[in-house]
Design an enzyme around this catalytic site. Structure first.
Site, mmCIF file in Angstrom:
data_model
loop_
_atom_site.group_PDB
_atom_site.id
_atom_site.type_symbol
_atom_site.label_atom_id
_atom_site.label_comp_id
_atom_site.label_asym_id
_atom_site.label_seq_id
_atom_site.Cartn_x
_atom_site.Cartn_y
_atom_site.Cartn_z
ATOM 1 N N ASP A 167 0.854 -1.183 0.000
ATOM 2 C CA ASP A 167 0.000 0.000 0.000
ATOM 3 C C ASP A 167 0.892 1.235 0.000
ATOM 4 O OD1 ASP A 167 -1.776 2.028 0.491
ATOM 5 O OD2 ASP A 167 -2.619 1.172 2.304
ATOM 6 N N ARG A 185 5.110 1.890 9.871
ATOM 7 C CA ARG A 185 5.054 3.097 9.052
ATOM 8 C C ARG A 185 6.090 4.074 9.613
ATOM 9 N NH1 ARG A 185 -1.564 3.730 8.200
ATOM 10 N NH2 ARG A 185 -1.829 1.679 7.211
ATOM 11 N N GLN A 232 -4.094 -3.704 12.874
ATOM 12 C CA GLN A 232 -5.480 -3.540 12.462
ATOM 13 C C GLN A 232 -6.040 -4.853 11.926
ATOM 14 O OE1 GLN A 232 -5.121 -0.342 9.564
ATOM 15 N NE2 GLN A 232 -5.016 -1.762 7.863
ATOM 16 N N ASP A 280 -14.357 7.052 5.464
ATOM 17 C CA ASP A 280 -13.795 6.803 6.787
ATOM 18 C C ASP A 280 -14.909 6.772 7.827
ATOM 19 O OD1 ASP A 280 -11.261 6.840 5.713
ATOM 20 O OD2 ASP A 280 -10.774 8.869 6.404
ATOM 21 N N GLU A 321 -10.788 8.652 13.933
ATOM 22 C CA GLU A 321 -10.940 7.715 12.824
ATOM 23 C C GLU A 321 -10.691 6.284 13.285
ATOM 24 O OE1 GLU A 321 -8.657 6.364 8.774
ATOM 25 O OE2 GLU A 321 -8.570 8.508 9.301
ATOM 26 N N SER A 379 -10.733 3.075 7.601
ATOM 27 C CA SER A 379 -10.759 3.542 6.222
ATOM 28 C C SER A 379 -11.175 2.349 5.381
ATOM 29 C CB SER A 379 -9.375 4.043 5.800
ATOM 30 O OG SER A 379 -9.350 4.379 4.441
#
Length: 335
Positions: A57, A110, A125, A236, A249, A252
């Site tokens: 991604d 990340r 996640q 979202d 949030e 997504s």
């Protein structure tokens, strides 16, 4: 530099031991609920992929993947950012029937994330993907799925309050749907994040739709890679966070690009060079199933439902010295 925010008078409502048990309950209950609701089954997920395949991604297109050489294989591996594209390929490889799907317990790094109360370089996640009929590529189908996910969150919160009476947070399962353009029209002088705060404060639970393309103002509400979500059929899931007093949030997600949407979005994003990559070639040739999917933050969900003010209270990661010092002074335990 630390971006730590500690709300006045904040205190985690559970002891350290109770907190670990509560995290276990949230993850087990929500995972069970969403699998039953969306007809998902667990699949093993890769920690890294071949960087030459285009499967990783790209997020907003500027984040650097953690990369390493694998001499015995003769290629470079990339630690995943998410599994948005890998999951769709897995639907084909695992011969998942239409109406069923898979989920993974995804862990990622990340490295370029700007860490704060909500963000960490470590990502955990539930990444899920479901095979759908081409006729299901509609806003109605998307909204029905969003409602199912929000109902699972509501049920998980209910179980948590029963098991741990000190937890009082009760999310709204009445979803307010709004597009990014409608949101800009409603709050034309606000930034994108300020708009999300304002709409969530009013409605509690919001699904902000159609993210990735340019708004009438000439800017994007937020960035989205051009090769997984259809920018007209995504969004979202946001909820109001009463501890931090801001929008929050949780997911997504969206219906994925078909051949037409991918062709258009690659051109709009200036990413035509991706057309020859294996994943993109398969998609443009119609060799992959129609699907929808998304990611639901595990630590994010725990943080919201447990009333934590910092994501480091519910996951183990690395933080700067100022954050450690500020949390210690406030009596906040970082895992």
């Amino acid at each position: 530099m630390s971006k730590l925010i500690i709300p006045q008078g904040y205190k985690m409502p559970l002891s350290n031991y109770e907190l670990q048990r509560a995290i276990e309950l949230v993850k087990a209950q929500f995972q069970s609920s969403i699998c039953s609701s969306l007809n998902l089954h667990r699949a093993s997920a890769p920690l890294f992929v071949d960087g030459a395949t285009g499967l990783n991604d790209d997020l907003n297109g500027v984040e650097r993947a953690v990369s390493f050489d694998i001499p015995d294989v003769g290629t470079h591996g990339q630690v995943v950012h998410s599994l948005a594209k890998w999951k769709r390929l897995a639907l084909k490889r695992y011969e998942v029937p239409m109406g069923a799907g898979l989920y993974t317990d995804m862990n990622a790094i990340r490295r370029d994330e700007e860490v704060d109360n909500l963000h960490s370089v470590y990502v955990d996640q539930w990444d899920w993907e479901k095979a759908i009929d081409r006729n299901d590529r509609t806003m109605e189908y998307l909204k029905d799925t969003v409602q199912a996910i929000v109902d699972c969150i509501w049920q998980t919160a209910r179980c948590l309050r029963i098991a741990f009476p000190a937890i009082t947070f009760s999310p709204s399962n009445a979803v307010h749907y709004i597009t990014t353009q409608e949101l800009e029209d409603l709050y034309p002088t606000f930034t994108a994040k300020e708009r999300e705060h304002a709409i969530c404060k009013e409605y509690g639970t919001v699904f902000v739709m159609q993210i990735g393309g340019l708004l009438n103002s000439g800017v994007k509400h937020d960035g989205r890679a051009p090769d997984y979500d259809d920018w007209t059929l995504n969004g979202d899931i946001l909820m109001w966070n009463p501890v931090l007093e801001q929008s929050f949030e949780l997911s997504s997600m969206g219906i994925r690009v078909d051949e037409t949407a991918l062709d258009k979005q690659l051109s709009l994003a200036g990413c035509d060079d991706r057309r020859t990559l294996p994943f993109h070639s398969m998609l443009l040739n119609g060799d992959l199933p129609q699907s929808m999917g998304g990611g639901i933050g595990q630590s994010r969900l725990c943080m919201l439902l447990l009333g934590a003010c910092h994501i480091g209270e519910v996951q183990a990661s690395l933080w700067d010295e100022a954050t450690h010092k500020g949390c210690e002074e406030a009596g906040i335990v970082l895992l």
